[in-house]
Design a protein around this motif. Sequence first.
Motif, PDB file in Angstrom:
ATOM      1  N   TYR A 115       0.818  -1.208   0.000  1.00 19.81           N
ATOM      2  CA  TYR A 115       0.000   0.000   0.000  1.00 19.81           C
ATOM      3  C   TYR A 115       0.858   1.267   0.000  1.00 19.81           C
ATOM      4  O   TYR A 115       0.517   2.257  -0.670  1.00 19.81           O
ATOM      5  CB  TYR A 115      -0.921   0.022   1.230  1.00 19.81           C
ATOM      6  CG  TYR A 115      -1.928  -1.094   1.296  1.00 19.81           C
ATOM      7  CD1 TYR A 115      -2.441  -1.676   0.141  1.00 19.81           C
ATOM      8  CD2 TYR A 115      -2.380  -1.575   2.520  1.00 19.81           C
ATOM      9  CE1 TYR A 115      -3.384  -2.702   0.215  1.00 19.81           C
ATOM     10  CE2 TYR A 115      -3.307  -2.592   2.609  1.00 19.81           C
ATOM     11  CZ  TYR A 115      -3.805  -3.155   1.450  1.00 19.81           C
ATOM     12  OH  TYR A 115      -4.730  -4.162   1.527  1.00 19.81           O
ATOM     13  N   SER A 121      -8.595  -2.157  -1.858  1.00 18.73           N
ATOM     14  CA  SER A 121      -7.150  -2.281  -1.605  1.00 18.73           C
ATOM     15  C   SER A 121      -6.810  -3.711  -1.212  1.00 18.73           C
ATOM     16  O   SER A 121      -5.812  -4.280  -1.671  1.00 18.73           O
ATOM     17  CB  SER A 121      -6.729  -1.311  -0.499  1.00 18.73           C
ATOM     18  OG  SER A 121      -6.941   0.036  -0.878  1.00 18.73           O
ATOM     19  N   ALA A 146      -5.586  -1.566   5.430  1.00 17.48           N
ATOM     20  CA  ALA A 146      -5.810  -0.496   4.447  1.00 17.48           C
ATOM     21  C   ALA A 146      -6.496   0.716   5.058  1.00 17.48           C
ATOM     22  O   ALA A 146      -6.398   1.833   4.520  1.00 17.48           O
ATOM     23  CB  ALA A 146      -6.637  -1.026   3.275  1.00 17.48           C
ATOM     24  N   TRP A 184      -4.427  -6.469  -3.102  1.00 16.09           N
ATOM     25  CA  TRP A 184      -3.402  -7.234  -2.401  1.00 16.09           C
ATOM     26  C   TRP A 184      -3.579  -8.727  -2.670  1.00 16.09           C
ATOM     27  O   TRP A 184      -2.612  -9.444  -2.910  1.00 16.09           O
ATOM     28  CB  TRP A 184      -3.471  -6.917  -0.916  1.00 16.09           C
ATOM     29  CG  TRP A 184      -2.574  -7.734  -0.039  1.00 16.09           C
ATOM     30  CD1 TRP A 184      -2.926  -8.434   1.075  1.00 16.09           C
ATOM     31  CD2 TRP A 184      -1.166  -7.913  -0.169  1.00 16.09           C
ATOM     32  NE1 TRP A 184      -1.837  -9.048   1.629  1.00 16.09           N
ATOM     33  CE2 TRP A 184      -0.728  -8.747   0.889  1.00 16.09           C
ATOM     34  CE3 TRP A 184      -0.209  -7.455  -1.079  1.00 16.09           C
ATOM     35  CZ2 TRP A 184       0.594  -9.129   1.059  1.00 16.09           C
ATOM     36  CZ3 TRP A 184       1.115  -7.844  -0.921  1.00 16.09           C
ATOM     37  CH2 TRP A 184       1.506  -8.668   0.129  1.00 16.09           C
TER      38      TRP A 184
END
Length: 207
Positions: A27, A118, A92, A122
């Motif tokens: 991230y 997010s 996240a 991943w």
Amino acid sequence: NENLGPEAGDELLKAVAEDISSAIDFYSGLFGPPALKTLTVAPIPATFGQGFPGLVYLSTFAYLDPRERPAMMRDARQQVFVSDMLAAHETAHQWWGAVTSVDRSEDAWLLEGLANYSALMWLEKKRGFKDALSVLQGYRDELLTETDGKKTAESAGPIVWGDRLLASQTAEAWRAVTYGKGVWVLHILRRRMGDDKFLAMLAQFRK
């Protein structure tokens, strides 16, 4: 667990820590630095997690070997949720919720949608697009399947209704729309914009 031995528990704990650490690096590379330089992760006796600036509460089920989870958590979709999405989603929130915020309740879905998408990115990085697509299809089915021959969760109301969807006659409509439809809105936007522009937009939004 006495059947698996203490070493297995240590390995599971290490695996959770490594997964969260890797997600933070992922991230950070996409969006920029998180809210704080340190993150404390603690178990919570529940089926969900929560993310706050510098703190993540993670369901105790995430620390268990998949074979040791209760029956309700053993179907394929729940296993992916607990093993691959939950920790990544709550991590996240160090960006979507801790760095960014919203002024209006109508926009609150953005924080959950961005955290969930997010986590999906991943998952895509770790396991490939096929596994991420399976999660997307699961959200679509949850949104469009009629319950008791009546309404679908998607028909309960628009995504901007937020908590008002909790009053819907369709069970779980708030969660399905906020998390599932939120992911689909962002995925469609990503496909329309292309990966480079989409990720640049998220980085700018965080900035």
